[in-house]
Motif scaffolding. Structure first.
Motif, PDB file in Angstrom:
ATOM      1  N   LEU A   7      72.206  81.553  17.063  1.00 49.07           N
ATOM      2  CA  LEU A   7      73.036  81.649  18.269  1.00 49.07           C
ATOM      3  C   LEU A   7      74.505  81.970  18.001  1.00 49.07           C
ATOM      4  O   LEU A   7      74.889  81.318  17.269  1.00 49.07           O
ATOM      5  CB  LEU A   7      72.846  80.266  19.147  1.00 49.07           C
ATOM      6  N   ILE A  10      78.249  81.861  22.974  1.00 46.48           N
ATOM      7  CA  ILE A  10      78.017  81.564  24.373  1.00 46.48           C
ATOM      8  C   ILE A  10      78.844  82.106  25.307  1.00 46.48           C
ATOM      9  O   ILE A  10      80.254  81.939  25.148  1.00 46.48           O
ATOM     10  CB  ILE A  10      77.857  80.036  24.590  1.00 46.48           C
ATOM     11  N   ALA A  15      73.674  83.305  26.529  1.00 52.01           N
ATOM     12  CA  ALA A  15      73.624  83.000  25.094  1.00 52.01           C
ATOM     13  C   ALA A  15      73.354  84.313  24.275  1.00 52.01           C
ATOM     14  O   ALA A  15      72.842  85.239  24.846  1.00 52.01           O
ATOM     15  CB  ALA A  15      72.434  82.280  24.670  1.00 52.01           C
ATOM     16  N   LEU A  28      71.558  81.119  29.279  1.00 53.70           N
ATOM     17  CA  LEU A  28      71.840  79.622  28.531  1.00 53.70           C
ATOM     18  C   LEU A  28      70.719  78.804  29.070  1.00 53.70           C
ATOM     19  O   LEU A  28      70.220  78.022  28.275  1.00 53.70           O
ATOM     20  CB  LEU A  28      73.242  79.452  28.645  1.00 53.70           C
TER      21      LEU A  28
END
Length: 81
Positions: A7, A10, A15, A28
């Motif tokens: 990841l 964000i 994401a 997300l």
């Protein structure tokens, strides 16, 4: 073979994941609650892989320490650019 993604960031409700050097996006809401930037996810289950996440964090810490070794710390306090 398990495909893993990191990841990266964000952005609002999206994401941004890095998979094999490529950026892909997912809502997300599809990821586990509490997921954080830097977490490593198993793309098959979309679950956080805690062991891979910790290994990546250690690798990043070592690289950061190596990059700053022998350098003076930045000045403290307020200053104008």
């Amino acid at each position: 073979m398990t495909t893993r993604a990191t990841l990266d960031r964000i952005e609002e409700d999206v994401a941004v994941l890095v998979v094999d050097g490529r950026q892909v996006t997912r809502p997300l809401s599809e990821l586990p609650a509490g997921v954080r930037e830097g977490d490593v996810l198993d793309l098959d289950t979309l679950e956080v892989d805690p062991e891979a996440t910790e290994a990546l964090r250690k690798e990043v810490r070592r690289a950061r320490e190596k990059a700053t070794r022998g350098k003076k710390p930045p000045p403290a306090g307020n200053f104008d650019l």
